[in-house]
Design a protein around this motif. Structure first.
Motif, mmCIF file in Angstrom:
data_model
loop_
_atom_site.group_PDB
_atom_site.id
_atom_site.type_symbol
_atom_site.label_atom_id
_atom_site.label_comp_id
_atom_site.label_asym_id
_atom_site.label_seq_id
_atom_site.Cartn_x
_atom_site.Cartn_y
_atom_site.Cartn_z
ATOM 1 N N VAL A 32 0.865 -1.173 0.000
ATOM 2 C CA VAL A 32 0.000 0.000 0.000
ATOM 3 C C VAL A 32 0.908 1.232 0.000
ATOM 4 C CG1 VAL A 32 -0.242 0.021 2.537
ATOM 5 C CG2 VAL A 32 -1.953 1.169 1.106
ATOM 6 N N ILE A 33 0.564 2.188 -0.853
ATOM 7 C CA ILE A 33 1.278 3.462 -0.912
ATOM 8 C C ILE A 33 0.307 4.498 -0.351
ATOM 9 C CG2 ILE A 33 2.537 5.070 -2.380
ATOM 10 C CD1 ILE A 33 3.532 2.094 -2.473
ATOM 11 N N TYR A 34 0.771 5.274 0.616
ATOM 12 C CA TYR A 34 -0.128 6.190 1.309
ATOM 13 C C TYR A 34 0.595 7.470 1.676
ATOM 14 C CZ TYR A 34 2.149 3.754 5.221
ATOM 15 O OH TYR A 34 3.067 3.190 6.069
ATOM 16 N N THR A 35 -0.173 8.495 2.039
ATOM 17 C CA THR A 35 0.404 9.794 2.357
ATOM 18 C C THR A 35 -0.421 10.495 3.430
ATOM 19 O OG1 THR A 35 1.111 11.925 1.443
ATOM 20 C CG2 THR A 35 -0.896 10.977 0.522
ATOM 21 N N ASP A 36 0.246 11.400 4.137
ATOM 22 C CA ASP A 36 -0.458 12.281 5.061
ATOM 23 C C ASP A 36 -0.564 13.676 4.447
ATOM 24 O OD1 ASP A 36 2.178 13.057 5.248
ATOM 25 O OD2 ASP A 36 2.356 12.702 7.393
ATOM 26 N N ASP A 37 -0.219 13.763 3.168
ATOM 27 C CA ASP A 37 -0.279 14.981 2.352
ATOM 28 C C ASP A 37 0.708 16.061 2.769
ATOM 29 O OD1 ASP A 37 -2.196 14.230 0.360
ATOM 30 O OD2 ASP A 37 -3.746 14.397 1.887
ATOM 31 N N LYS A 38 1.696 15.716 3.572
ATOM 32 C CA LYS A 38 2.765 16.668 3.871
ATOM 33 C C LYS A 38 3.695 16.717 2.662
ATOM 34 C CE LYS A 38 2.599 16.175 8.844
ATOM 35 N NZ LYS A 38 3.303 15.790 10.058
ATOM 36 N N LYS A 39 4.377 17.845 2.506
ATOM 37 C CA LYS A 39 5.257 18.022 1.356
ATOM 38 C C LYS A 39 6.708 18.165 1.803
ATOM 39 C CE LYS A 39 1.679 20.051 -1.492
ATOM 40 N NZ LYS A 39 1.287 21.175 -2.329
ATOM 41 N N ASN A 40 7.632 17.759 0.918
ATOM 42 C CA ASN A 40 9.051 17.926 1.198
ATOM 43 C C ASN A 40 9.477 19.342 0.793
ATOM 44 O OD1 ASN A 40 9.376 17.891 -1.603
ATOM 45 N ND2 ASN A 40 10.177 15.807 -1.654
ATOM 46 N N LYS A 41 10.754 19.631 0.910
ATOM 47 C CA LYS A 41 11.260 20.971 0.604
ATOM 48 C C LYS A 41 11.052 21.359 -0.852
ATOM 49 C CE LYS A 41 14.699 20.909 4.246
ATOM 50 N NZ LYS A 41 16.134 20.923 4.581
ATOM 51 N N SER A 42 10.928 20.377 -1.728
ATOM 52 C CA SER A 42 10.716 20.636 -3.157
ATOM 53 C C SER A 42 9.238 20.807 -3.494
ATOM 54 C CB SER A 42 11.288 19.485 -3.998
ATOM 55 O OG SER A 42 12.656 19.323 -3.748
ATOM 56 N N GLY A 43 8.376 20.666 -2.497
ATOM 57 C CA GLY A 43 6.948 20.816 -2.723
ATOM 58 C C GLY A 43 6.257 19.549 -3.181
ATOM 59 N N GLU A 44 6.979 18.428 -3.166
ATOM 60 C CA GLU A 44 6.395 17.153 -3.573
ATOM 61 C C GLU A 44 5.740 16.486 -2.373
ATOM 62 O OE1 GLU A 44 9.691 15.911 -6.932
ATOM 63 O OE2 GLU A 44 10.133 15.542 -4.819
ATOM 64 N N ILE A 45 4.618 15.822 -2.628
ATOM 65 C CA ILE A 45 3.922 15.106 -1.556
ATOM 66 C C ILE A 45 4.764 13.914 -1.123
ATOM 67 C CG2 ILE A 45 1.893 13.729 -0.981
ATOM 68 C CD1 ILE A 45 0.288 15.534 -2.832
ATOM 69 N N ILE A 46 4.952 13.770 0.176
ATOM 70 C CA ILE A 46 5.705 12.647 0.728
ATOM 71 C C ILE A 46 4.783 11.439 0.781
ATOM 72 C CG2 ILE A 46 6.932 11.772 2.752
ATOM 73 C CD1 ILE A 46 7.502 14.770 3.432
ATOM 74 N N SER A 47 5.278 10.309 0.281
ATOM 75 C CA SER A 47 4.478 9.086 0.326
ATOM 76 C C SER A 47 5.255 8.003 1.055
ATOM 77 C CB SER A 47 4.090 8.627 -1.080
ATOM 78 O OG SER A 47 5.231 8.377 -1.849
ATOM 79 N N TYR A 48 4.519 7.028 1.549
ATOM 80 C CA TYR A 48 5.087 5.927 2.314
ATOM 81 C C TYR A 48 4.630 4.617 1.688
ATOM 82 C CZ TYR A 48 5.345 9.812 5.559
ATOM 83 O OH TYR A 48 5.575 11.033 6.127
ATOM 84 N N ALA A 49 5.401 3.565 1.898
ATOM 85 C CA ALA A 49 5.040 2.248 1.366
ATOM 86 C C ALA A 49 5.180 1.208 2.464
ATOM 87 C CB ALA A 49 5.950 1.886 0.199
ATOM 88 N N SER A 50 4.202 0.329 2.533
ATOM 89 C CA SER A 50 4.222 -0.787 3.475
ATOM 90 C C SER A 50 3.698 -2.032 2.784
ATOM 91 C CB SER A 50 3.342 -0.497 4.688
ATOM 92 O OG SER A 50 3.850 0.571 5.448
ATOM 93 N N SER A 51 4.178 -3.173 3.247
ATOM 94 C CA SER A 51 3.567 -4.424 2.807
ATOM 95 C C SER A 51 2.480 -4.752 3.825
ATOM 96 C CB SER A 51 4.603 -5.544 2.736
ATOM 97 O OG SER A 51 5.137 -5.812 4.007
ATOM 98 N N TYR A 52 1.526 -5.571 3.406
ATOM 99 C CA TYR A 52 0.459 -5.943 4.327
ATOM 100 C C TYR A 52 -0.115 -7.301 3.952
ATOM 101 C CZ TYR A 52 -2.884 -4.522 0.694
ATOM 102 O OH TYR A 52 -3.588 -4.406 -0.473
ATOM 103 N N VAL A 53 -0.869 -7.850 4.890
ATOM 104 C CA VAL A 53 -1.584 -9.108 4.691
ATOM 105 C C VAL A 53 -3.062 -8.774 4.698
ATOM 106 C CG1 VAL A 53 -2.092 -11.364 5.710
ATOM 107 C CG2 VAL A 53 0.230 -10.436 5.825
ATOM 108 N N LEU A 54 -3.811 -9.376 3.799
ATOM 109 C CA LEU A 54 -5.254 -9.185 3.768
ATOM 110 C C LEU A 54 -5.923 -10.188 4.694
ATOM 111 C CD1 LEU A 54 -6.116 -8.290 0.147
ATOM 112 C CD2 LEU A 54 -7.555 -7.714 2.066
ATOM 113 N N SER A 55 -6.783 -9.693 5.575
ATOM 114 C CA SER A 55 -7.521 -10.581 6.483
ATOM 115 C C SER A 55 -8.645 -11.271 5.714
ATOM 116 C CB SER A 55 -8.107 -9.784 7.647
ATOM 117 O OG SER A 55 -9.200 -9.007 7.198
#
Length: 86
Positions: A32-55
């Motif tokens: 899953v790729i997700y964001t809290d909509d915060k931006k880096n110094k270049s003005g790009e949205i910071i995104s995060y990646a995690s693996s997960y298991v589906l229940s």
């Protein structure tokens, strides 16, 4: 989990809502790729990646940050191939 939102706790136990950008399934691993909509110094949205298991109910469980270089490179290539605009 609300539709397209993911709620996680930070290291202090505070709940933070993230917007899900997209999911990737590859070789029986879900990401899953997700964001809290915060931006880096270049003005790009910071995104995060995690693996997960589906229940059995279809919920994301056992989220783990992506730390493996090969997995990170794979996800980075996908992100680079997409043009995401808020």
């Amino acid at each position: 989990m609300e539709k397209n939102l993911l709620t996680l706790k930070d290291k202090n136990g505070n709940k933070i809502k993230y917007r899900i950008l997209f999911n990737i399934e590859c070789e029986n691993i879900n990401y899953v790729i997700y964001t809290d909509d915060k931006k880096n110094k270049s003005g790009e949205i910071i995104s995060y990646a995690s693996s997960y298991v589906l229940s059995d109910k279809g919920n994301m469980t056992k989220l783990k940050p992506v730390t493996d270089k090969e997995e990170f490179d794979f996800i980075s290539k996908i992100l680079s191939s997409l043009e995401y605009k808020k």
